[in-house]
Design a protein around this motif. Sequence first.
Motif, PDB file in Angstrom:
ATOM      1  N   TYR A  60       0.659   1.279  -6.810  1.00  0.00           N
ATOM      2  CA  TYR A  60       1.544   1.233  -7.968  1.00  0.00           C
ATOM      3  C   TYR A  60       2.980   1.517  -7.551  1.00  0.00           C
ATOM      4  O   TYR A  60       3.243   2.367  -6.701  1.00  0.00           O
ATOM      5  N   THR A  69      -2.574   0.901 -15.237  1.00  0.00           N
ATOM      6  CA  THR A  69      -3.780   0.921 -14.428  1.00  0.00           C
ATOM      7  C   THR A  69      -4.246  -0.501 -14.168  1.00  0.00           C
ATOM      8  O   THR A  69      -4.458  -1.267 -15.116  1.00  0.00           O
ATOM      9  N   SER A  71      -7.128  -3.091 -12.693  1.00  0.00           N
ATOM     10  CA  SER A  71      -8.572  -3.119 -12.465  1.00  0.00           C
ATOM     11  C   SER A  71      -9.014  -4.572 -12.354  1.00  0.00           C
ATOM     12  O   SER A  71      -8.263  -5.481 -12.686  1.00  0.00           O
TER      13      SER A  71
END
Length: 125
Positions: A60, A69, A71
């Motif tokens: 990040y 986030t 994923s």
Amino acid sequence: QGHLVESGGGLVQSGGSLRPSCTAPGFTLDSYAVGWIRQAPGKEREGISCVSKSADATYYADSVRGRFTISRDNAKNTVYLQMNILKPEDTAVYYCAASPWVPTSPWCAEYFEHWGQGTPVTVSS
């Protein structure tokens, strides 16, 4: 040569959330690390997050760490970017891109074979 398709951008108030997604209609993403890159009006592109092929590593940028986030669901051939606590400075076009190399930063390995056309995100104050 395949391309990626982003969706899930939009208009949201400051403090809100969005979850853009990225899919590859013509090929499988599980052979690639996938990154999210954004470009705000009048600014250079910024690599903000990258996830490795098996999702065992994520990266990040400081500007989004703790709020975003990344994923992936390889069974669905899709990568997601959960964006929380959005700020007006997050306003940008968000692109996903696929890299065949092992990622080492939010820019993945700074080389991408496939790009999407982008999804716009606007955060109002």
